[in-house]
Design a protein around this motif. Structure first.
Motif, PDB file in Angstrom:
ATOM      1  N   GLY A 101       0.778  -1.239   0.000  1.00 34.36           N
ATOM      2  CA  GLY A 101       0.000   0.000   0.000  1.00 34.36           C
ATOM      3  C   GLY A 101       0.803   1.279   0.000  1.00 34.36           C
ATOM      4  N   ARG A 102       2.012   1.269   0.584  1.00 29.36           N
ATOM      5  CA  ARG A 102       2.814   2.496   0.644  1.00 29.36           C
ATOM      6  C   ARG A 102       3.869   2.565  -0.467  1.00 29.36           C
ATOM      7  N   GLN A 103       3.788   1.638  -1.401  1.00 22.70           N
ATOM      8  CA  GLN A 103       4.769   1.615  -2.486  1.00 22.70           C
ATOM      9  C   GLN A 103       4.551   2.785  -3.440  1.00 22.70           C
ATOM     10  N   PRO A 104       5.588   3.568  -3.738  1.00 27.67           N
ATOM     11  CA  PRO A 104       5.428   4.695  -4.672  1.00 27.67           C
ATOM     12  C   PRO A 104       4.902   4.228  -6.027  1.00 27.67           C
ATOM     13  N   GLY A 105       3.927   4.952  -6.558  1.00 27.57           N
ATOM     14  CA  GLY A 105       3.399   4.642  -7.882  1.00 27.57           C
ATOM     15  C   GLY A 105       2.449   3.470  -7.944  1.00 27.57           C
ATOM     16  N   LEU A 106       2.022   2.957  -6.789  1.00 31.97           N
ATOM     17  CA  LEU A 106       1.102   1.812  -6.787  1.00 31.97           C
ATOM     18  C   LEU A 106      -0.188   2.165  -7.525  1.00 31.97           C
TER      19      LEU A 106
ATOM     20  N   LEU B 260      -7.356   8.443  -4.248  1.00 27.59           N
ATOM     21  CA  LEU B 260      -7.563   9.046  -2.939  1.00 27.59           C
ATOM     22  C   LEU B 260      -7.805  10.552  -3.032  1.00 27.59           C
ATOM     23  N   GLU B 261      -7.082  11.219  -3.917  1.00 26.03           N
ATOM     24  CA  GLU B 261      -7.285  12.657  -4.110  1.00 26.03           C
ATOM     25  C   GLU B 261      -8.738  12.941  -4.500  1.00 26.03           C
ATOM     26  N   SER B 262      -9.258  12.151  -5.433  1.00 25.53           N
ATOM     27  CA  SER B 262     -10.637  12.326  -5.873  1.00 25.53           C
ATOM     28  C   SER B 262     -11.615  12.052  -4.741  1.00 25.53           C
ATOM     29  N   LEU B 263     -11.384  10.976  -4.006  1.00 24.94           N
ATOM     30  CA  LEU B 263     -12.267  10.612  -2.896  1.00 24.94           C
ATOM     31  C   LEU B 263     -12.257  11.697  -1.817  1.00 24.94           C
ATOM     32  N   PHE B 264     -11.075  12.166  -1.447  1.00 26.95           N
ATOM     33  CA  PHE B 264     -10.990  13.171  -0.394  1.00 26.95           C
ATOM     34  C   PHE B 264     -11.681  14.470  -0.803  1.00 26.95           C
TER      35      PHE B 264
ATOM     36  N   TRP C 121      -5.788  13.210   7.860  1.00 26.73           N
ATOM     37  CA  TRP C 121      -5.561  11.981   7.089  1.00 26.73           C
ATOM     38  C   TRP C 121      -5.145  12.284   5.658  1.00 26.73           C
ATOM     39  N   TYR C 122      -5.440  13.480   5.177  1.00 24.21           N
ATOM     40  CA  TYR C 122      -4.968  13.860   3.844  1.00 24.21           C
ATOM     41  C   TYR C 122      -3.441  13.947   3.819  1.00 24.21           C
ATOM     42  N   GLU C 123      -2.838  14.268   4.949  1.00 29.79           N
ATOM     43  CA  GLU C 123      -1.376  14.266   5.025  1.00 29.79           C
ATOM     44  C   GLU C 123      -0.824  12.875   4.709  1.00 29.79           C
ATOM     45  N   ALA C 124      -1.569  11.837   5.075  1.00 27.98           N
ATOM     46  CA  ALA C 124      -1.135  10.465   4.787  1.00 27.98           C
ATOM     47  C   ALA C 124      -1.319  10.107   3.319  1.00 27.98           C
ATOM     48  N   VAL C 125      -2.233  10.812   2.648  1.00 28.82           N
ATOM     49  CA  VAL C 125      -2.366  10.648   1.196  1.00 28.82           C
ATOM     50  C   VAL C 125      -1.132  11.220   0.517  1.00 28.82           C
ATOM     51  N   GLN C 126      -0.684  12.378   0.964  1.00 34.18           N
ATOM     52  CA  GLN C 126       0.477  13.027   0.388  1.00 34.18           C
ATOM     53  C   GLN C 126       1.783  12.333   0.758  1.00 34.18           C
TER      54      GLN C 126
ATOM     55  N   PRO D  81       2.936   8.677   2.481  1.00 33.71           N
ATOM     56  CA  PRO D  81       2.592   7.379   3.072  1.00 33.71           C
ATOM     57  C   PRO D  81       3.259   7.121   4.421  1.00 33.71           C
ATOM     58  N   ALA D  82       4.346   7.823   4.720  1.00 34.57           N
ATOM     59  CA  ALA D  82       4.998   7.646   6.014  1.00 34.57           C
ATOM     60  C   ALA D  82       4.103   8.100   7.161  1.00 34.57           C
ATOM     61  N   LYS D  83       3.051   8.888   6.851  1.00 37.73           N
ATOM     62  CA  LYS D  83       2.153   9.387   7.886  1.00 37.73           C
ATOM     63  C   LYS D  83       0.925   8.501   8.072  1.00 37.73           C
ATOM     64  N   THR D  84       0.820   7.409   7.312  1.00 33.02           N
ATOM     65  CA  THR D  84      -0.192   6.396   7.610  1.00 33.02           C
ATOM     66  C   THR D  84       0.200   5.705   8.911  1.00 33.02           C
ATOM     67  N   LEU D  85      -0.712   4.973   9.516  1.00 33.36           N
ATOM     68  CA  LEU D  85      -0.360   4.258  10.745  1.00 33.36           C
ATOM     69  C   LEU D  85       0.747   3.239  10.498  1.00 33.36           C
TER      70      LEU D  85
END
Length: 530
Positions: free
Chosen positions: A387-392, A407-411, A435-440, A442-446
């Motif tokens: 999930g945190r892989q760049p370009g997934l 995610l950008e569209s959903l948010f 939580w948008y910070e975690a979209v930008q 991935p290190a800020k996801t849990l």
């Protein structure tokens, strides 16, 4: 009829609409293993001071004597909900001696799996049935899988919101049927977007190597320290093939396209024979091993990241309650324990879940087909392991789309909903921005925060979690639990012991006959079996 999310938002963009939206009701169920100060699993009996796990509605056990489950009543106010959950934790730790609560989903150090104690609910027929169900789970899937912890989030919307939505429907259905079918629309949209939850809230990218032992896995683990296995971009190993999965259930093909189709599928599943489980045996050398050898022993064994629910009456099974009166609420089951909270979940998560589930409800939800189901499964698996892989990329409507773009569209749409809910406040918008910070990043996801903590400290996962357990233990001991609240918990515990004793005194029927009656649809307290 309203045919788009924006049209529904337009309908609700007024004082009455905002009030109807804000009338959401929520409850939380949080699981937590009891551990010794050493970090090893506690193997003693469920503490008597916490009451009888069979009959205490607030503090019980799940699979194991060691696996506590804390259950809140339902609340409309988020702060009251989390205060209640915290009070339950605080009361509990005061009765654990030196034992602590393991604050992550994947288990602590597991020595001999034979030492994992199956929950004991006493000698009433109800208690025996509940224990035998868990014994069957042990034979079917192993004890290790059953001591994985999670958080369940129960959610429903207000009667006022249903009235507003029903008034602009085509009224082909009764109000009750409209509510059920709308909840199933929510469920279908949730399943299409369920990958969002492990991306943001998955918190199990690493685990203790003792959990795997001789299990076969295709996951390409890397090693950290002496005993930690991890996947660099994983979000929720709890939801991977190592966690709550059941290969036998893959052939069930249960439909969420309507309540009727769902109930037909569940009823077929609990009667479907399994050659694999038949090899275990039901009664061997005079001792029961499982309730039966079907794909599902009972319907609660069906693993799903979301469930349609209704509070059962005496003698009802969950599907019978749904058939009687339709869907009352939904249960979200895709949440890891949040290791950065003493109670496993935070207010910002609750607010995001509110927005997410409302969006799933208020957005048109086409019926699912085989192609849709394949994409749902593939997207979820990609996010769980990478999930945190760049370009997934993920599959959306047959095309590949960047996870971040989706995610950008959903948010963007969730922000419209957040503004509507907030009115003159900004709590929902703040949570969404968090939580948008975690979209930008991935290190800020849990899961990203977990891996950052492990890498920064350079310690094994189990040592890091053990320190958290100690920190939360002392924080909960210091929590200002009022004498009145403590007294209420003590009274509930004592009452639950009396209730169990009464059940045992009334259990005079032969257990085998009790089982036969139970599966012959005779009235039995199914709610006690789960």
């Amino acid at each position: 009829m309203l045919n788009s999310f924006n049209e529904v938002i337009g309908l609700l963009d007024n004082e009455q609409g905002r009030a109807a939206l804000a009338g959401m009701i929520r409850g939380i169920e949080r699981e937590a293993l009891r551990i010794e100060p050493s970090g090893h699993l506690a193997t003693d009996k469920h503490p008597k001071a916490l009451g009888a796990a069979l009959t205490n509605s607030r503090i019980t056990t799940d699979y194991s004597e060691s696996l506590l489950e804390f259950i809140t009543p339902v609340y409309q106010d988020i702060d009251a909900l989390l205060t209640d959950l915290t009070q339950t934790h605080a009361f509990t730790v005061r009765h654990l001696g030196e034992q602590q609560l393991w604050p992550v989903s994947m288990p602590c150090y597991v020595g001999d799996v034979a030492d994992i104690p199956i929950a004991d609910y006493g000698c009433s027929n109800t208690g025996k049935l509940k224990r035998l169900y868990r014994k069957g789970l042990t034979y079917r899937y192993g004890a290790q899988m059953q001591i994985i912890s999670g958080v369940h989030f129960n959610f429903s919307v207000s009667d006022d919101l249903w009235q507003k939505l029903y008034q602009v429907s085509d009224k082909r259905l009764s109000l009750g049927d409209f509510i059920s079918e709308s909840y199933f629309g929510l469920i279908r949209n949730y399943r299409r977007l369920v990958w969002v939850l492990p991306y943001l809230f998955g918190a199990s990218p690493a685990l203790c190597s003792s959990f795997i032992k001789d299990q076969k896995t295709d996951l390409a683990f890397e090693k950290l320290g002496k005993g930690t296995l991890y996947l660099p971009y994983a979000t929720s190993l709890r939801m991977s093939d190592l966690g709550y999965t059941n290969k036998e259930q893959e052939r069930l093909n249960i439909s969420y396209n309507s309540l009727g189709e769902y109930l037909s599928g569940i009823n077929a599943a609990i009667k479907m024979p399994s050659a694999h489980f038949e090899k275990i045996g039901v009664k061997v050398d005079g001792e029961f091993r499982q309730l039966n050898s079907n794909v599902l022993q009972i319907e609660n064994e069906f693993y799903s990241p979301i469930r349609a629910k209704r509070v059962t009456q005496a003698g009802e099974k969950p599907s019978q309650a749904l058939a009687r009166a339709g869907v009352e609420y939904i249960e979200v089951r895709a949440l890891d324990v949040n290791p950065f909270s003493p109670v496993g979940i935070e207010a910002d998560q609750v607010r995001f879940l509110d927005l997410f589930l409302l969006y799933c409800l208020l957005t048109p939800s086409p019926k699912s087909d085989a192609q849709d189901e394949a994409a749902i499964s593939e997207n979820l698996n990609r996010v769980i392991t990478h999930g945190r892989q760049p370009g997934l990329t993920l599959c959306k409507a047959g095309d590949e789309i960047g996870l971040k773009d989706w995610l950008e569209s959903l948010f963007g749409e969730l922000e419209t909903l957040a503004k509507l809910l907030d009115g003159e406040e900004d709590a929902y918008q703040q949570s969404l921005a968090h939580w948008y910070e975690a979209v930008q990043d991935p290190a800020k996801t849990l899961s990203g925060r977990v891996m950052s903590a492990l890498m920064a400290k350079g310690v094994d996962h189990s040592l890091w979690v053990k320190e958290l357990a100690k920190e939360y233990y002392h924080a909960l001991l210091d929590y200002p639990l009022s004498p009145k609240v403590a007294s209420d918990y003590e009274a509930a515990a004592e009452q639950s012991l009396q209730d169990q004793a009464q059940l045992e005194a009334e259990s005079v029927q032969d257990f085998e006959q009790y089982l036969a009656d139970y599966f012959a649809e005779a009235p039995q307290p199914i709610e006690q079996v789960v």
